[in-house]
Design an enzyme around this catalytic site. Structure first.
Site, PDB file in Angstrom:
ATOM      1  N   SER A  13       0.816  -1.218   0.000  1.00 31.29           N
ATOM      2  CA  SER A  13       0.000   0.000   0.000  1.00 31.29           C
ATOM      3  C   SER A  13       0.852   1.272   0.000  1.00 31.29           C
ATOM      4  O   SER A  13       1.858   1.364   0.701  1.00 31.29           O
ATOM      5  CB  SER A  13      -0.899   0.010   1.238  1.00 31.29           C
ATOM      6  OG  SER A  13      -1.539   1.258   1.342  1.00 31.29           O
ATOM      7  N   LYS A  63     -14.702  -3.842   1.095  1.00 28.21           N
ATOM      8  CA  LYS A  63     -15.485  -2.656   0.715  1.00 28.21           C
ATOM      9  C   LYS A  63     -16.997  -2.876   0.824  1.00 28.21           C
ATOM     10  O   LYS A  63     -17.748  -1.918   0.957  1.00 28.21           O
ATOM     11  CB  LYS A  63     -15.125  -2.205  -0.706  1.00 28.21           C
ATOM     12  CG  LYS A  63     -13.736  -1.571  -0.792  1.00 28.21           C
ATOM     13  CD  LYS A  63     -13.454  -1.052  -2.184  1.00 28.21           C
ATOM     14  CE  LYS A  63     -12.100  -0.373  -2.234  1.00 28.21           C
ATOM     15  NZ  LYS A  63     -11.871   0.330  -3.505  1.00 28.21           N
ATOM     16  N   GLY A 122     -13.704  -4.392 -17.878  1.00 20.17           N
ATOM     17  CA  GLY A 122     -13.716  -5.039 -16.569  1.00 20.17           C
ATOM     18  C   GLY A 122     -14.986  -4.698 -15.815  1.00 20.17           C
ATOM     19  O   GLY A 122     -15.578  -3.627 -16.024  1.00 20.17           O
ATOM     20  N   GLY A 124     -15.285  -5.368 -12.212  1.00 22.97           N
ATOM     21  CA  GLY A 124     -15.039  -5.521 -10.773  1.00 22.97           C
ATOM     22  C   GLY A 124     -15.385  -4.255 -10.005  1.00 22.97           C
ATOM     23  O   GLY A 124     -16.062  -3.354 -10.525  1.00 22.97           O
ATOM     24  N   GLY A 224      -3.604   5.991 -13.395  1.00 21.64           N
ATOM     25  CA  GLY A 224      -4.424   5.972 -12.179  1.00 21.64           C
ATOM     26  C   GLY A 224      -3.840   6.689 -10.974  1.00 21.64           C
ATOM     27  O   GLY A 224      -4.473   6.702  -9.914  1.00 21.64           O
TER      28      GLY A 224
HETATM   29  P1  NAP Z   1     -11.314  -6.570  -9.451  1.00 22.99           P
HETATM   30  O1  NAP Z   1     -12.481  -6.377  -8.555  1.00 22.99           O
HETATM   31  O2  NAP Z   1     -10.450  -7.759  -9.317  1.00 22.99           O
HETATM   32  O3  NAP Z   1     -11.910  -6.488 -10.946  1.00 22.99           O
HETATM   33  C1  NAP Z   1     -11.125  -6.455 -12.080  1.00 22.99           C
HETATM   34  C2  NAP Z   1     -11.988  -6.863 -13.275  1.00 22.99           C
HETATM   35  O4  NAP Z   1     -11.136  -6.926 -14.378  1.00 22.99           O
HETATM   36  C3  NAP Z   1     -12.639  -8.218 -13.122  1.00 22.99           C
HETATM   37  O5  NAP Z   1     -13.911  -8.128 -12.573  1.00 22.99           O
HETATM   38  C4  NAP Z   1     -12.639  -8.740 -14.544  1.00 22.99           C
HETATM   39  O6  NAP Z   1     -13.845  -8.348 -15.205  1.00 22.99           O
HETATM   40  C5  NAP Z   1     -11.475  -8.038 -15.169  1.00 22.99           C
HETATM   41  N1  NAP Z   1     -10.315  -8.920 -15.168  1.00 22.99           N
HETATM   42  C6  NAP Z   1      -9.703  -9.495 -14.149  1.00 22.99           C
HETATM   43  N2  NAP Z   1      -8.650 -10.228 -14.541  1.00 22.99           N
HETATM   44  C7  NAP Z   1      -8.615 -10.126 -15.853  1.00 22.99           C
HETATM   45  C8  NAP Z   1      -7.788 -10.672 -16.841  1.00 22.99           C
HETATM   46  N3  NAP Z   1      -6.745 -11.460 -16.545  1.00 22.99           N
HETATM   47  N4  NAP Z   1      -8.074 -10.363 -18.111  1.00 22.99           N
HETATM   48  C9  NAP Z   1      -9.094  -9.543 -18.410  1.00 22.99           C
HETATM   49  N5  NAP Z   1      -9.906  -8.997 -17.490  1.00 22.99           N
HETATM   50  C10 NAP Z   1      -9.661  -9.287 -16.234  1.00 22.99           C
HETATM   51  O7  NAP Z   1     -10.330  -5.328  -9.344  1.00 22.99           O
HETATM   52  P2  NAP Z   1     -10.717  -3.800  -9.077  1.00 22.99           P
HETATM   53  O8  NAP Z   1     -10.664  -3.535  -7.629  1.00 22.99           O
HETATM   54  O9  NAP Z   1     -11.945  -3.490  -9.845  1.00 22.99           O
HETATM   55  O10 NAP Z   1      -9.445  -3.060  -9.716  1.00 22.99           O
HETATM   56  C11 NAP Z   1      -9.178  -3.115 -11.099  1.00 22.99           C
HETATM   57  C12 NAP Z   1      -7.905  -2.361 -11.421  1.00 22.99           C
HETATM   58  O11 NAP Z   1      -8.036  -0.992 -11.066  1.00 22.99           O
HETATM   59  C13 NAP Z   1      -6.668  -2.858 -10.658  1.00 22.99           C
HETATM   60  O12 NAP Z   1      -5.556  -2.775 -11.505  1.00 22.99           O
HETATM   61  C14 NAP Z   1      -6.523  -1.866  -9.530  1.00 22.99           C
HETATM   62  O13 NAP Z   1      -5.193  -1.726  -9.086  1.00 22.99           O
HETATM   63  C15 NAP Z   1      -6.987  -0.591 -10.203  1.00 22.99           C
HETATM   64  N6  NAP Z   1      -7.526   0.398  -9.270  1.00 22.99           N
HETATM   65  C16 NAP Z   1      -6.914   1.608  -9.211  1.00 22.99           C
HETATM   66  C17 NAP Z   1      -7.400   2.582  -8.374  1.00 22.99           C
HETATM   67  C18 NAP Z   1      -6.733   3.914  -8.334  1.00 22.99           C
HETATM   68  O14 NAP Z   1      -6.936   4.664  -7.365  1.00 22.99           O
HETATM   69  N7  NAP Z   1      -5.952   4.261  -9.324  1.00 22.99           N
HETATM   70  C19 NAP Z   1      -8.520   2.336  -7.563  1.00 22.99           C
HETATM   71  C20 NAP Z   1      -9.143   1.076  -7.659  1.00 22.99           C
HETATM   72  C21 NAP Z   1      -8.616   0.110  -8.520  1.00 22.99           C
HETATM   73  P3  NAP Z   1     -14.576  -9.400 -16.209  1.00 22.99           P
HETATM   74  O15 NAP Z   1     -14.590 -10.710 -15.476  1.00 22.99           O
HETATM   75  O16 NAP Z   1     -15.905  -8.814 -16.392  1.00 22.99           O
HETATM   76  O17 NAP Z   1     -13.759  -9.469 -17.452  1.00 22.99           O
END
Ligand code: NAP
Length: 241
Positions: A13, A63, A122, A124, A224
């Site tokens: 983190s 969350k 995505g 998630g 991001g």
């Molecule tokens: P998550 O809940 O794990 O969801 C990610 C989504 O991406 C999944 O639901 C899936 O959707 C898709 N996915 C996962 N693995 C994949 C793969 N190998 N190939 C293709 N699609 C894939 O994660 P999250 O919390 O939403 O976060 C997503 C990203 O955003 C991460 O990289 C995280 O670090 C980033 N993030 C950044 C911030 C920031 O402040 N900059 C804040 C939050 C998150 P499908 O199953 O529908 O394809």
């Protein structure tokens, strides 16, 4: 104030240095720490923490888990269906979602017209905060793209119909697998040719393959990092209201 980030695994983190920097800049007096809770002990430990701390940030996988403990939700948090910030307001714990404000800060750097179609890769947790941010900013033409055809459009459909803003909410391309790109190579050029802007929630690396390929075509890109910082600024502002 005594505030902490709750999560399961927090060794990577960046929240402590980010909050310390905000406090240096604003003069806020906050001791910000990390609190890891094993998933099988959350219900035992969290009620004690609610008495001990003045404010919380919440990350994966809690969350949604914290929501039954709260007295209310902000509009953004209710829209997302998940919280990342807990604020004590008149003795009651209210859940907020400052990822929404963080994303809006990313969006402002590209500033597309409200009619611009938006494609979210995505489905998630982060994708829901992005959708809420787009809705709050007046965007209505919003699409999800998913590996699961029941949850969104397919890559074939993206290749066929995309134009507008592309927003990566998958972890594909993130450190250490930095060679990954969420849009397959065989359709990437075709998609980018019709992009008005490309936003990637990933902040490590600073420039993902997706962002590099977009920048090389002259398309505005944002990573991001600003979302990460602005969600923290928004949390501090809520704690000090
Ligand atoms: P998550 O809940 O794990 O969801 C990610 C989504 O991406 C999944 O639901 C899936 O959707 C898709 N996915 C996962 N693995 C994949 C793969 N190998 N190939 C293709 N699609 C894939 O994660 P999250 O919390 O939403 O976060 C997503 C990203 O955003 C991460 O990289 C995280 O670090 C980033 N993030 C950044 C911030 C920031 O402040 N900059 C804040 C939050 C998150 P499908 O199953 O529908 O394809």
């Amino acid at each position: 104030m005594k505030c902490t980030l709750l999560g399961e695994h927090l060794s990577h983190s960046l929240s402590v240095p980010i909050h310390e920097e905000i406090c240096r800049e604003t003069g806020y007096d906050v001791t910000y720490t990390l609190t890891e809770i094993p998933a099988d002990r959350f219900d035992e430990i969290f009620p004690h923490l609610l008495k001990e701390y003045d404010g919380f940030n919440v990350t994966i996988p809690y969350k949604k888990t914290v929501m039954p403990y709260l007295d209310g939700l902000s509009e953004s948090a209710a829209g997302v269906g998940a919280v990342n910030t807990l604020v004590k307001e008149n003795g009651k714990w209210i859940g907020h979602n400052t990822d929404v404000a963080g994303f809006k800060a990313m969006l402002r750097l590209v500033d597309p017209g409200k009619k611009c179609p938006c494609y979210i890769l995505g489905t998630g947790g982060a994708s829901l905060a992005v959708k809420q941010g787009l809705k709050e900013e007046g965007f209505t033409d919003i699409h999800f793209v998913s590996r699961d055809p029941a949850k969104g459009e397919t890559m074939e459909s993206l290749a066929e119909h995309f134009s507008g803003l592309l927003i990566n909410c998958t972890p594909v391309g993130m450190y250490p697998k930095t060679e990954g790109c969420p849009v397959p190579d065989d359709i990437l050029d075709r998609v980018l040719e019709r992009a008005e802007g490309v936003l990637d929630l990933i902040y490590n690396p600073e420039e993902t393959v997706l962002l590099r390929r977009a920048r090389e075509k002259g398309i505005p890109t944002v990573n991001g990092m600003i979302m990460l910082k602005e969600q923290a600024v928004a949390a501090e502002e809520l704690w000090h209201r």
